[in-house]
Design a protein around this motif. Structure first.
Motif, PDB file in Angstrom:
ATOM      1  N   ASP A  21      21.279  15.604  -3.490  1.00 19.35           N
ATOM      2  CA  ASP A  21      21.172  16.500  -4.469  1.00 19.35           C
ATOM      3  C   ASP A  21      20.021  16.523  -5.351  1.00 19.35           C
ATOM      4  O   ASP A  21      19.519  17.558  -5.618  1.00 19.35           O
ATOM      5  CB  ASP A  21      22.588  16.544  -5.356  1.00 19.35           C
ATOM      6  N   GLU A  22      19.631  15.389  -5.696  1.00 16.02           N
ATOM      7  CA  GLU A  22      18.380  14.991  -6.473  1.00 16.02           C
ATOM      8  C   GLU A  22      16.911  15.397  -5.824  1.00 16.02           C
ATOM      9  O   GLU A  22      16.391  15.942  -6.394  1.00 16.02           O
ATOM     10  CB  GLU A  22      18.358  13.656  -7.030  1.00 16.02           C
ATOM     11  N   VAL A  23      17.381  15.003  -4.685  1.00 14.97           N
ATOM     12  CA  VAL A  23      15.893  15.363  -3.618  1.00 14.97           C
ATOM     13  C   VAL A  23      15.841  16.762  -3.445  1.00 14.97           C
ATOM     14  O   VAL A  23      14.804  17.397  -3.729  1.00 14.97           O
ATOM     15  CB  VAL A  23      16.000  14.718  -2.372  1.00 14.97           C
ATOM     16  N   THR A  24      16.865  17.569  -3.249  1.00  7.55           N
ATOM     17  CA  THR A  24      16.839  18.988  -3.272  1.00  7.55           C
ATOM     18  C   THR A  24      16.430  19.659  -4.249  1.00  7.55           C
ATOM     19  O   THR A  24      15.387  20.882  -4.501  1.00  7.55           O
ATOM     20  CB  THR A  24      18.221  19.565  -3.037  1.00  7.55           C
ATOM     21  N   MET A  25      16.874  19.265  -5.724  1.00  5.90           N
ATOM     22  CA  MET A  25      16.488  19.721  -6.946  1.00  5.90           C
ATOM     23  C   MET A  25      14.820  19.477  -7.182  1.00  5.90           C
ATOM     24  O   MET A  25      14.240  20.433  -7.582  1.00  5.90           O
ATOM     25  CB  MET A  25      17.103  18.896  -7.977  1.00  5.90           C
ATOM     26  N   ILE A  26      14.541  18.221  -6.818  1.00  7.87           N
ATOM     27  CA  ILE A  26      12.944  17.976  -6.793  1.00  7.87           C
ATOM     28  C   ILE A  26      12.142  18.757  -6.019  1.00  7.87           C
ATOM     29  O   ILE A  26      11.194  19.397  -6.494  1.00  7.87           O
ATOM     30  CB  ILE A  26      12.748  16.533  -6.673  1.00  7.87           C
ATOM     31  N   THR A  27      12.643  18.702  -4.806  1.00 10.74           N
ATOM     32  CA  THR A  27      11.761  19.756  -3.831  1.00 10.74           C
ATOM     33  C   THR A  27      11.683  21.248  -4.287  1.00 10.74           C
ATOM     34  O   THR A  27      10.608  21.778  -4.208  1.00 10.74           O
ATOM     35  CB  THR A  27      12.588  19.446  -2.597  1.00 10.74           C
ATOM     36  N   LYS A  28      12.944  21.803  -4.459  1.00 11.77           N
ATOM     37  CA  LYS A  28      12.912  23.135  -4.938  1.00 11.77           C
ATOM     38  C   LYS A  28      11.879  23.433  -6.338  1.00 11.77           C
ATOM     39  O   LYS A  28      11.197  24.299  -6.334  1.00 11.77           O
ATOM     40  CB  LYS A  28      14.397  23.488  -5.473  1.00 11.77           C
ATOM     41  N   TYR A  29      12.053  22.354  -7.375  1.00  5.15           N
ATOM     42  CA  TYR A  29      11.039  22.356  -8.367  1.00  5.15           C
ATOM     43  C   TYR A  29       9.525  22.380  -7.896  1.00  5.15           C
ATOM     44  O   TYR A  29       8.713  23.271  -8.321  1.00  5.15           O
ATOM     45  CB  TYR A  29      11.414  21.334  -9.246  1.00  5.15           C
ATOM     46  N   LEU A  30       9.343  21.383  -6.898  1.00  5.01           N
ATOM     47  CA  LEU A  30       8.020  21.352  -6.575  1.00  5.01           C
ATOM     48  C   LEU A  30       7.676  22.500  -5.881  1.00  5.01           C
ATOM     49  O   LEU A  30       6.255  23.154  -6.207  1.00  5.01           O
ATOM     50  CB  LEU A  30       7.726  20.226  -5.790  1.00  5.01           C
ATOM     51  N   ARG A  31       8.185  23.164  -5.068  1.00  7.26           N
ATOM     52  CA  ARG A  31       7.781  24.444  -4.281  1.00  7.26           C
ATOM     53  C   ARG A  31       7.797  25.684  -5.147  1.00  7.26           C
ATOM     54  O   ARG A  31       6.566  26.301  -5.011  1.00  7.26           O
ATOM     55  CB  ARG A  31       9.139  24.664  -3.252  1.00  7.26           C
ATOM     56  N   GLU A  32       8.512  25.546  -6.172  1.00  8.29           N
ATOM     57  CA  GLU A  32       8.358  26.662  -7.355  1.00  8.29           C
ATOM     58  C   GLU A  32       7.254  26.597  -8.083  1.00  8.29           C
ATOM     59  O   GLU A  32       6.745  27.770  -8.842  1.00  8.29           O
ATOM     60  CB  GLU A  32       9.605  26.927  -7.837  1.00  8.29           C
ATOM     61  N   THR A  33       6.714  25.395  -8.439  1.00  8.14           N
ATOM     62  CA  THR A  33       5.635  24.947  -9.402  1.00  8.14           C
ATOM     63  C   THR A  33       4.535  24.374  -8.960  1.00  8.14           C
ATOM     64  O   THR A  33       3.763  23.848  -9.840  1.00  8.14           O
ATOM     65  CB  THR A  33       6.390  24.110 -10.828  1.00  8.14           C
TER      66      THR A  33
END
Length: 103
Positions: A21-33
């Motif tokens: 869940d945390e890795v998904t959150m981080i990855t989504k954030y990185l891809r968006e920013t």
């Protein structure tokens, strides 16, 4: 200064063994920013490529993101590489080894 940072961010005390869940959150954030950064997810972390200050700032943002989402403690392992003779991307490093394997 251009760098390659291999980052493994470990949330501690979440009450579960999985960190997906945390890795998904981080990855989504990185891809968006990511802006000018290059981001590559792998099985044991993420490689972030770009200018030193931007990479380090982004790593700090990832810590803040998890803290803002309830993770009280985070431990990160960060390995950073720099070169002065050329700008080398993570994909270049992999390609060179693959080419040598195919000889």
């Amino acid at each position: 200064m251009h760098c390659l940072a291999d980052v493994c961010i470990v949330p501690i005390g979440t009450g579960k063994a999985s960190v997906s869940d945390e890795v998904t959150m981080i990855t989504k954030y990185l891809r968006e920013t990511k802006g000018d950064l290059t981001v590559t997810l792998h099985s044991a972390g993420t490689t972030i490529e770009g200018e030193w200050n931007a990479v380090m700032k982004k790593i700090g943002e990832l810590h803040q993101l998890l803290h803002d989402n309830g993770v009280v403690r985070i431990q990160s392992d960060i390995r950073v590489g720099t070169r002065t003779d050329k700008v080398q991307k993570a994909a270049d490093k992999v390609r060179v080894v693959e080419e040598k394997l195919n000889r």
